[in-house]
Motif scaffolding. Structure first.
Motif, PDB file in Angstrom:
ATOM      1  N   LYS A   1       0.825  -1.206   0.000  1.00  0.00           N
ATOM      2  CA  LYS A   1       0.000   0.000   0.000  1.00  0.00           C
ATOM      3  C   LYS A   1       0.859   1.254   0.000  1.00  0.00           C
ATOM      4  O   LYS A   1       0.663   2.161  -0.815  1.00  0.00           O
ATOM      5  CB  LYS A   1      -0.921   0.013   1.241  1.00  0.00           C
ATOM      6  N   SER A   2       1.821   1.296   0.926  1.00  0.00           N
ATOM      7  CA  SER A   2       2.669   2.488   1.003  1.00  0.00           C
ATOM      8  C   SER A   2       3.428   2.679  -0.295  1.00  0.00           C
ATOM      9  O   SER A   2       3.502   3.785  -0.833  1.00  0.00           O
ATOM     10  CB  SER A   2       3.678   2.359   2.138  1.00  0.00           C
ATOM     11  N   THR A   3       3.971   1.595  -0.812  1.00  0.00           N
ATOM     12  CA  THR A   3       4.719   1.689  -2.056  1.00  0.00           C
ATOM     13  C   THR A   3       3.839   2.263  -3.152  1.00  0.00           C
ATOM     14  O   THR A   3       4.257   3.125  -3.914  1.00  0.00           O
ATOM     15  CB  THR A   3       5.232   0.299  -2.457  1.00  0.00           C
TER      16      THR A   3
ATOM     17  N   PHE B   1      -2.434  10.130   2.091  1.00  0.00           N
ATOM     18  CA  PHE B   1      -2.294   9.864   3.523  1.00  0.00           C
ATOM     19  C   PHE B   1      -1.814   8.431   3.702  1.00  0.00           C
ATOM     20  O   PHE B   1      -2.481   7.495   3.270  1.00  0.00           O
ATOM     21  CB  PHE B   1      -3.638  10.010   4.234  1.00  0.00           C
ATOM     22  N   ASP B   2      -0.654   8.265   4.346  1.00  0.00           N
ATOM     23  CA  ASP B   2      -0.151   6.909   4.588  1.00  0.00           C
ATOM     24  C   ASP B   2      -0.339   6.563   6.062  1.00  0.00           C
ATOM     25  O   ASP B   2       0.466   6.943   6.899  1.00  0.00           O
ATOM     26  CB  ASP B   2       1.332   6.824   4.189  1.00  0.00           C
ATOM     27  N   GLU B   3      -1.356   5.847   6.356  1.00  0.00           N
ATOM     28  CA  GLU B   3      -1.702   5.469   7.726  1.00  0.00           C
ATOM     29  C   GLU B   3      -1.555   6.635   8.698  1.00  0.00           C
ATOM     30  O   GLU B   3      -0.779   6.578   9.649  1.00  0.00           O
ATOM     31  CB  GLU B   3      -0.813   4.301   8.190  1.00  0.00           C
ATOM     32  N   PRO B   4      -2.316   7.684   8.477  1.00  0.00           N
ATOM     33  CA  PRO B   4      -2.099   8.902   9.269  1.00  0.00           C
ATOM     34  C   PRO B   4      -2.457   8.748  10.737  1.00  0.00           C
ATOM     35  O   PRO B   4      -2.028   9.558  11.541  1.00  0.00           O
ATOM     36  CB  PRO B   4      -3.035   9.919   8.603  1.00  0.00           C
TER      37      PRO B   4
HETATM   38 MG   LIG Z   1       2.819   1.044   4.989  1.00  0.00          MG
END
Ligand SMILES: [Mg+2]
Ligand SMILES: Nc1ncnc2c1ncn2[C@@H]1O[C@H](COP(=O)(O)OP(=O)(O)O)[C@@H](O)[C@H]1O
Lengths: 257, 253, 223
Positions: free
Chosen positions: A40-42, A160-163
């Motif tokens: 997901k982050s990637t 937003f990355d796991e904010p």
């Molecule tokens: Mg991640």
């Protein structure tokens, strides 16, 4: 607005993005969920090219990311990003964290930048903390400052990355509230989160990722009530803390911690 | 290029000076002095380093004063002190070699003391607690638990310090010891048109030793980590957990 | 003696400032994406760190004028301040290699998220260093940097080897002319100790002062 076509990416031998094709239109709010390590982050980091891709094509707001002539700085100025660990600059006060990019990238005067930054701090409910250093702020406050910092560039897309996943449970809502009002204003947002309450109330679509693949994309209600894949179902029941039955209507899910 | 090769003809002089016809010199004297000082100052430095950690001020303060004063003085001045003045005050004659060794040992003792202190501080407090609560005496705990761990952590710092001490030994050129620098200067004065080449030879001599040692230090660092003295901020001196027996220790800041 | 102190201070201050600038430049070069720049930075550091400062002093004083075109070299040798200039050049180069290593390790200690945050707000590479990375680095590396500057100050004593009229040179001059070297050396030693310890003290105070904005407040209750 954002268009992925057959995107592949590897870290060494390990393929982290597998043939991603995806289109996100203006004003849409998309939530990405899936187990840790799914990519997901990637995926969202490829959108502002924090991570380059190996194959495929990404077009963001008219910028072709694979084109070496693309002005990355200009692109990144259009895209705000909020990180799990806030990444505020510890040596600058809240206000100065927000002011930096408008002043240096947009070339705003100090007075203009201060004005706008104060306005944004007010918007995230932290006008009284403008002179505080990040370390003096709680996690929720830091994250709200980080959101204001991204907004200061007047971005067209927010990532937003796991904010909220680094926050204590009682601080999560203050951040989600800011994000919700942002969504209501029509911002294009891509949010990695497991806060399904948030997803339910603001997301247009939910993407479920596993193992580098987009396993399922669907409208919010569909994903909650009748996910197609077994993996999605399992995952949903875990994050919703209730069993998600095959095709039954379950209409009372609330988010868990 | 050939002028360089010609210089290499003097390799013996660069490496060992006029030895065996004359006194030992050249690169080997730099190495010898550095090694000798390392060994001497390791033991004295260990005493000062542990002394500085003592909770008793009449032990720790003199150690602090010694360490800080020596670290604040240029090595060259220490060398001058032992070369020019101490012998005349004591009325004895010390050879150039030994006055250099003494001066540089005094110098490196202060630095080694700090390394020893850092190593001991880097051992987590819990280690002493665990050792004591398993019934060891303080001395046993220090010898079998604390010091072996501390020593491991000190190793890379010792090697890096050796490098800087080795470079520092070049100051003895100024008082006239025929070390590598002096040897090179002598040769360069004999053949002024070959000056560049003889400096290159000196540089190679120092470089080879320092570079190889720095690789050793890097490898060790990877294995055992680096001491970070600056991150340690003592708050209260805990007599009961320090290396020293419980005594009339007062808490110091 | 007084002139000696003046020259020592001059050499120490100028080399400290210049080596800080040069060291920063080299440290940033060593993190560059451009391989030749990185290699050049690495080569610089290895060359200067592994060869004693004294040798560099001798090199810049004795050899450098020789390898210049003949007329220029002689002019340099005739220039009365040449020893001081050569000292400053040599010590700057020497010290910068250490400074750059310190800065580099400081840069490595800044969490990668800081860089990413700066990138994603659209700051250029230079801006990232100027406003985000370097300010944090300098706060972190203040103690080792201070130690390095004390070293550099002490190293100025080596310049006597090339007859730069600094403090240690002055004491030896007094010794050979008047045989009152003992007093002179005592005074000089005292001067070095006082200045070194004061630099150390200033660093500690500065560190406390700068920490106020970032670290020590961790202990404060926040709301
Ligand atoms: Mg991640
Ligand atoms: N810089 C990297 N180098 C190598 N592997 C990486 C790197 N970043 C992420 N990965 C790997 O890629 C996979 C996906 O990571 P990530 O996108 O962070 O997943 P998620 O955000 O969904 O938890 C993981 O298996 C992770 O180990």
């Amino acid at each position: 607005m954002i268009k992925f076509t057959n995107v592949n990416k590897w870290f060494g031998d390990h393929q982290v993005l597998k043939d991603i094709t995806l289109e996100i239109s203006r004003g849409e709010v998309v939530v990405i969920c899936g187990p840790s390590g799914a990519g997901k982050s990637t995926l969202i980091r490829t959108i502002n090219k924090l991570e380059p891709i190996d194959q495929g094509e990404i077009i963001v707001d008219g910028f072709n990311l694979m084109d070496p002539k693309t002005d990355l700085t200009a692109l990144r100025a259009e895209i705000g990003m909020v990180f799990q660990h806030f990444n505020l600059y510890p040596h600058r006060t809240a206000l100065k964290n927000i002011m930096l990019a408008p002043q240096k990238v947009r070339g705003l005067s100090k007075k203009k930048a201060t004005e706008r930054s104060l306005e944004l701090l007010k918007k995230v409910g932290l006008a009284h903390k403008s002179d505080a250093y990040p370390i003096q702020l709680s996690g929720g406050e830091q994250q709200r400052v980080a959101i204001a910092r991204s907004l200061a560039m007047e971005p067209r897309i927010m990532l937003f990355d796991e904010p909220t996943s680094a926050l204590d449970p009682e601080l999560i809502n203050e951040v989600l509230d800011v994000m919700t009002s942002l969504a209501r204003e029509g911002m294009t947002m891509i949010v990695i989160t497991h806060e399904m309450g948030f997803a339910r109330s603001v997301a247009n679509r939910i993407i479920f990722m596993d193992n580098g693949e987009i396993l399922e994309i669907g409208g919010t209600l569909d994903m909650f009530t009748k996910p197609k894949h077994q993996r999605t179902r399992e995952f949903m029941s875990k994050v919703l803390h209730i069993p998600v039955a095959n095709n039954n209507h379950e209409d009372k899910p609330e988010e868990g911690g | 290029m050939d002028f360089l090769i010609e210089q290499f003809g003097n390799w013996k002089f660069y490496l060992i000076g006029a030895y065996p016809k004359g006194p030992l010199g050249g690169l080997s004297i730099n190495i010898a002095i550095a090694l000798l000082c390392m060994i001497i100052s390791f033991f004295i430095g260990a005493i000062f380093g542990m002394g500085r950690l003592s909770c008793r001020r009449y032990i720790s303060y003199p150690c602090i004063i010694y360490i800080e004063f020596v670290r604040a003085t240029p090595a060259l001045l220490l060398v001058f002190w032992f070369f020019l003045f101490i012998p005349s005050v004591l009325g004895t004659n010390i050879s150039l070699f030994w006055s250099s060794v003494i001066a540089l040992s005094i110098y490196s003792t202060a630095y080694q003391a700090e390394i020893v202190r850092g190593g001991i501080l880097a051992v987590p407090r819990g280690q002493m607690e665990a050792a004591l609560s398993s019934g060891m005496t303080r001395f046993q705990a220090a010898r079998t638990v604390i010091l072996p761990q501390a020593f491991r952590m000190m190793l890379p710092s010792f090697v890096s310090f050796f490098i800087s001490l080795f470079k520092e030994t070049s100051v003895i050129y100024i008082i006239g010891v025929i070390d590598l620098t002096q040897a090179g200067v002598i040769i360069s004065q004999r053949q002024p048109d070959r000056m560049f080449a003889s400096y290159l030879c000196m540089a190679i001599g120092f470089f080879v030793v320092c570079f190889s040692m720095s690789r050793v230090a890097k490898t060790l660092e990877k294995k055992v980590g680096i001491l970070d003295l600056s991150s340690y901020r003592p708050t209260v001196c805990r007599t009961d957990l320090s290396l020293y027996p419980r005594g009339r220790g007062k808490s110091a800041a | 003696m007084i002139t000696g102190i003046k020259v020592t201070v001059l050499i120490a201050v100028v080399t400290s400032v210049m080596s800080l600038l040069l060291g920063t430049l080299i440290a940033v070069m060593r993190k560059s994406r451009i391989t030749p720049l990185r290699a050049l930075g690495g080569l610089y550091v290895e060359t200067f760190r592994n060869i004693p400062g004294l040798l560099w002093l001798l090199f810049f004083y004795f050899v450098f004028p020789e390898i210049l075109p003949s007329g220029l070299g002689e002019k340099l040798n005739a220039y009365i301040y040449f020893p001081i200039v050569a000292s400053i050049i040599a010590l700057t180069f020497d010290n910068a290699s250490y400074v750059s290593d310190i800065i580099r390790s400081g840069l490595l200690a800044v969490p990668p998220g800081q860089r990413e945050a700066a990138i994603s707000t659209g700051l250029s590479r230079i801006q990232q260093y100027r406003y985000v990375l370097l300010p944090q680095t300098f706060r972190k590396i203040l103690p080792p940097l201070g130690t390095r500057m004390i070293h550099n100050f002490k190293n100025s004593s080596l310049c006597m080897a090339i007859t730069a009229p600094e403090l240690t040179w002055a004491t030896q001059q007094i010794e050979s002319l008047t045989f009152r070297g003992l007093e002179a050396t005592t005074l000089a030693t005292a001067f070095y100790i006082v200045v070194s310890l004061s630099i150390g003290g200033v660093i500690i105070i500065l560190e406390k002062y700068l920490k106020i904005d970032i670290e020590s407040i961790t202990h404060m209750e926040t709301g």
